[in-house]
Scaffold this active site. Structure first.
Site, PDB file in Angstrom:
ATOM      1  N   ASP A   1       0.801  -1.218   0.000  1.00  0.00           N
ATOM      2  CA  ASP A   1       0.000   0.000   0.000  1.00  0.00           C
ATOM      3  C   ASP A   1       0.833   1.267   0.000  1.00  0.00           C
ATOM      4  O   ASP A   1       0.324   2.355  -0.243  1.00  0.00           O
ATOM      5  CB  ASP A   1      -0.814   0.031   1.313  1.00  0.00           C
ATOM      6  CG  ASP A   1      -2.239  -0.380   1.111  1.00  0.00           C
ATOM      7  OD1 ASP A   1      -2.743  -0.261  -0.007  1.00  0.00           O
ATOM      8  OD2 ASP A   1      -2.849  -0.815   2.103  1.00  0.00           O
TER       9      ASP A   1
HETATM   10  C1  GLC Z   1      -1.074  -0.315   4.766  1.00  0.00           C
HETATM   11  C2  GLC Z   1       0.135  -0.023   5.539  1.00  0.00           C
HETATM   12  C3  GLC Z   1       0.027   1.195   6.332  1.00  0.00           C
HETATM   13  C4  GLC Z   1      -0.646   2.314   5.606  1.00  0.00           C
HETATM   14  C5  GLC Z   1      -1.937   1.832   5.016  1.00  0.00           C
HETATM   15  C6  GLC Z   1      -2.726   2.836   4.269  1.00  0.00           C
HETATM   16  O1  GLC Z   1      -2.026  -0.878   5.566  1.00  0.00           O
HETATM   17  O2  GLC Z   1       0.529  -1.087   6.351  1.00  0.00           O
HETATM   18  O3  GLC Z   1       1.323   1.547   6.671  1.00  0.00           O
HETATM   19  O4  GLC Z   1      -0.831   3.382   6.477  1.00  0.00           O
HETATM   20  O5  GLC Z   1      -1.622   0.823   4.165  1.00  0.00           O
HETATM   21  O6  GLC Z   1      -2.054   3.974   4.027  1.00  0.00           O
HETATM   22  C1  GLC Z   2      -1.819  -3.713   5.351  1.00  0.00           C
HETATM   23  C2  GLC Z   2      -3.007  -3.671   4.446  1.00  0.00           C
HETATM   24  C3  GLC Z   2      -2.801  -4.560   3.249  1.00  0.00           C
HETATM   25  C4  GLC Z   2      -1.485  -4.297   2.590  1.00  0.00           C
HETATM   26  C5  GLC Z   2      -0.349  -4.344   3.571  1.00  0.00           C
HETATM   27  C6  GLC Z   2       0.963  -3.938   2.964  1.00  0.00           C
HETATM   28  O1  GLC Z   2      -1.747  -4.936   5.998  1.00  0.00           O
HETATM   29  O2  GLC Z   2      -4.177  -4.047   5.119  1.00  0.00           O
HETATM   30  O3  GLC Z   2      -3.838  -4.374   2.330  1.00  0.00           O
HETATM   31  O4  GLC Z   2      -1.301  -5.243   1.580  1.00  0.00           O
HETATM   32  O5  GLC Z   2      -0.633  -3.479   4.637  1.00  0.00           O
HETATM   33  O6  GLC Z   2       1.008  -2.598   2.659  1.00  0.00           O
END
Ligand code: GLC
Ligand code: GLC
Length: 815
Positions: free
Chosen positions: A485
């Site tokens: 993400d």
């Molecule tokens: C993922 C990441 C997190 C971030 C989120 C959305 O879940 O782990 O670090 O804040 O995405 O931005």
């Molecule tokens: C968090 C989010 C997931 C993403 C991951 C890596 O766990 O929920 O969707 O793939 O972060 O950024």
């Protein structure tokens, strides 16, 4: 090193022996529509279906002390005031124990010879939680004491509840009838539901105003009413409604009193809303209290919670796995966590506030991989719900609200891995059940209300979306991000008030993801195998063709010399390449290229795993996400470079992606390595809890890595894709029992010194007892397969054709 608790494997419980754990250690209650978060001090909150839109009790995140709201009991005994769960009063107890079990938490505290036990659970298919209370006099003298219960109500919409005081301080409404406290804020207008907090025995007093019970300048640790020894029978008008009961008890030596509190979410349905102006119709609430006033009904409800887990876990059990950590995770706790992630996605936990995120498109699809064997019908419905949030051009809403099942417009779409995960979840569902009819189910696209396109149509749309949206290297475009993400290659944000996920123009962008290419390979193999199973050879061949093209592209464009490049940024520069100053190697592209079958014939796959071992792995913590961490913020990379080095996506140990590497090792027959790596992130195997801090029974999303100043610190436990994938790793890749379209495939990859183990697996209505024997000390390779004594070629156990319901399988390794 402090000791905080231990596993009681025989009872499938984790026993916490002191309340001051390094972080709140949480359990999850409920698995249908009513949920409760419950920590070792009874902290947490409850909600119905949706932690944002139907929150029943209040919880303050980011509080100090941490975890300071919950399902509290107070005991006033002479001058002393204490809580059996230690909090909120924090009076030192003579004895304390918390047992987190499957769907229940049992907390016991003792002080000055009086023991109070609080057993909390949510009965199956009911919209309520029960706290069964036992008060015991362990002394030789008669004891007089007063017990108080306490919850603070939430005004249902949790964000509003937390922010809009100019309104909320004037809307609170309650009614009281006997021991029933009815929280009915907004009931006169649009709500047709209320919260009931009642007791099954007569009470000696109550409070519904927080100011009266707690006091404006007091805290939950020193509530005025408790210290005064009695409730004020307050009626809340506005401000902050609470529910508190007062129960006076006189206990003879050795005596025990039992009763229960019930916290229920009640929907009025078609019943008249009012009996008289301002007097709500309480028929349903009364019925609930009446039912559970019979403690036999309470006990029966608890028995059904336990029975349900027994039944669910009996689908997959491997009781004699030689390694104790893998054994307890795969048999119990990992499956429990899979249930929680399936139900709650990434919505509400100790770290997810129930407000920020609903169900995730990619997350929920992956959660199904570890859940589908438990309740395949629910997985089926979920797949169709998720698919309905896809748009007809193939893009997907990244998140949706569980209550409305509608895509969340704030975050929108453009996460280009999203469409492909639907193929993995669908294939897993069909492998488990054999039910290909799901493919013909109509589930319209989010932008075409009422459309009747089938699930298979969605799947083909996902394939074409990836194929039609490729960049200069022929690799899939990344959009706002892929699985990571935080790899925001089109964001270029200089403004701290912007979200990394939605900022940036992705139209016309050229940034590409090798991870999506690898995921495409994996999905294409799944889909081709599915088509072949369905007798659709032409479709299988068509997908095989796309697979071959993408594989060629990956091998030609993404091999960096010793590992797979991670991505190409918007300017076409490589990310995760030896030519980069920082972020030279990333884990996800190694994982997905290997899982997708790249590098199999040219030795690259093995090299990619070796590079992970060399640059990313430590046996204490697992594999960091990338190396070296970014020390500066990079406009062209986005959020990944925003975290301090060694945390989260900037080279933290992100447990989720570690599991893919574990599976990778099993593809190469490296059973010893697979177990070693598996244990490196396994919570049960963590030795120093003051360092790790998170729960020892569930995975945390992230552990601070060797590149951080606090290596080994676990964070963000419970809601992580790690749970589904580590169940897949342990049950399918290591222990080797794999649901296949045509039957159960057995293909273990285990440490050489394991002599064998048994797996009990219910699959499509048949119970398989699979005994794996390893006389020659091998890791992989099935030498012979006996099915009910008869030799079968290959390693797929075909489903019985003669109606047998039990099948005995013997597998000897050593090919
Ligand atoms: C993922 C990441 C997190 C971030 C989120 C959305 O879940 O782990 O670090 O804040 O995405 O931005
Ligand atoms: C968090 C989010 C997931 C993403 C991951 C890596 O766990 O929920 O969707 O793939 O972060 O950024």
């Amino acid at each position: 090193m402090a000791q905080y608790g231990y596993f009681d494997d025989a009872h499938r419980e984790f026993v916490i022996t002191r309340p001051d754990t390094p972080l709140p250690w949480l359990n999850m209650l409920g698995q249908d529509e009513f949920y409760g978060l419950c920590t070792q001090t009874a902290g947490g909150y409850s909600f119905w279906k949706d932690a944002r839109l139907r929150r029943l009790t209040r919880y303050r995140y980011n509080n100090n002390p941490m975890d300071n709201d919950g399902r509290f009991l107070y005991v006033k005994q002479g001058k002393s005031v204490w809580s059996p769960g230690w909090k909120p009063v924090r009076t030192k107890l003579d004895a304390y124990e918390c047992r987190h079990g499957l769907g229940y938490t049992r907390i016991k505290g003792r002080k000055d010879g009086v023991e109070v036990e609080q057993l909390m659970f949510v009965p199956p298919q009911e919209n309520l939680e029960i706290w069964k209370i036992y008060v015991r006099n362990k002394t030789k003298k008669t004891q007089k004491l007063t017990l108080f219960s306490f919850v603070e109500f939430c005004f249902f919409e949790a964000l509003n509840d937390m922010t809009n005081y100019q309104r909320t301080y004037s809307i609170g409404e309650v009614e009281i009838e006997g021991s029933g406290i009815y929280h009915k804020t907004e009931y006169r207008e649009r709500r047709n539901h209320y919260t009931l907090f009642g007791c099954t025995r007569k009470v000696d007093g109550y409070d519904t105003s927080r100011d009266a019970f707690v006091g404006v300048h007091h805290g939950l640790h020193d509530p005025k009413a408790v210290f005064a020894g009695k409730c004020t029978n307050s009626h809340a008008y506005g401000w902050n409604p609470v529910g508190a009961h007062q129960i006076n008890l006189t206990l003879k030596p050795g005596a025990e009193e039992t009763f229960a509190f019930v916290l229920a979410y009640v929907e009025q349905g078609d019943l008249p809303k009012f009996d008289a102006p301002f007097v709500m119709n309480k028929t349903k609430g009364r019925e609930i209290l009446k039912k559970y006033s019979d403690l036999a009904a309470v006990d029966a409800a608890f028995a059904s919670v336990k029975q349900r887990w027994e039944d669910l876990l009996s689908i997959y059990q491997s009781p004699d796995v030689p390694n104790e950590h893998l054994r307890r995770m795969v048999n119990t706790w990992n499956q429990v966590q899979c249930m929680a992630t399936f139900n709650l996605s990434r919505a509400s936990s100790g770290y997810e506030t129930g407000i920020g995120r609903g169900m995730g498109y990619r997350d929920s699809n992956q959660d199904i991989l570890g859940f589908v064997h438990l309740l395949p019908e629910r997985a089926r419905q979920r797949i169709l719900d998720i698919a309905s949030t896809q748009l007809s051009d193939g893009t997907c809403f990244h998140q949706y609200q569980p209550l409305t099942k509608k895509g969340n417009a704030d975050i929108g779409g453009g996460f280009n891995d999203d469409p492909l995960w639907l193929i993995l979840s669908t294939a897993a569902y069909i492998r488990e059940t054999g039910d290909t009819s799901i493919l013909d189910e109509p589930c319209g696209y989010a932008d075409k209300p009422g459309s009747k396109d089938t699930l298979l149509h969605h799947i083909e749309t996902s394939v074409s979306y990836t194929l039609n949206n490729r960049g200069p290297h022929g690799l899939p475009l990344i959009g706002h991000a892929d699985w990571n993400d935080c790899l925001n290659l089109n964001c270029f944000s200089k403004e701290p008030n912007e979200s990394f996920q939605v900022t940036g123009d992705i139209a016309g962008s050229k940034a590409e993801s090798v991870m999506i290419a690898g995921l495409f390979l994996y999905a294409a193999r799944d889909l081709a195998a599915l088509y072949r199973f369905m007798g659709k050879a032409d479709d299988a061949a068509r997908i095989d063709g796309h697979y071959a093209d993408m594989l060629k592209t990956v091998e030609e464009q993404a091999w960096d010399g010793a590992w797979y490049t991670r991505a190409f940024d918007a300017a076409g520069n490589p990310v995760g390449s030896k030519s980069c100053k920082e972020g030279k190697i990333f884990i996800e592209s190694q994982a997905w290229c290997v899982l997708g079958g790249a590098g199999q014939t040219n030795g690259r796959a093995r090299k990619a795993l070796q590079a992970v071992a060399k640059y990313l792995y430590t046996p204490e913590h697992g594999c960091a996400l990338q190396y070296p961490p970014y020390s500066e913020y990079h406009l062209e990379l986005g959020e990944v470079s925003s975290y301090p080095p060694g945390y989260k996506e900037n080279a933290g140990v992100f447990s989720h992606n570690n599991t893919w590497i574990h599976i990778g090792w099993t593809m190469f027959g490296e059973g010893d390595k697979a177990l070693e790596y598996y244990l490196s992130i396994c919570p049960s195997a963590k030795k120093d809890h003051d360092k790790y801090r998170s729960e020892p029974y569930v995975y945390a999303q992230m552990t601070a890595s060797q590149f951080s100043p606090t290596p080994g610190e676990g964070k963000n436990s419970w809601l992580t894709g790690t749970s589904a994938w580590s169940f897949v790793t342990a049950s399918q890749s290591i222990l080797g029992v794999q649901p296949e379209f045509t039957g159960v495939k057995v293909d273990p990859c285990i440490p050489k010194k394991w002599k064998g183990y048994t797996v009990q697996r219910k699959f499509r209505g048949v119970t398989y007892t699979i005994e794996v024997k390893n006389p020659k000390g091998k890791s992989k390779g099935v030498k012979s397969l006996l099915v009910d004594g008869a030799k079968v070629a290959g390693n797929i156990v075909p489903p019985p054709t003669d109606g047998r319901k039990t099948v005995q399988v013997e597998v000897i390794l050593g090919a």
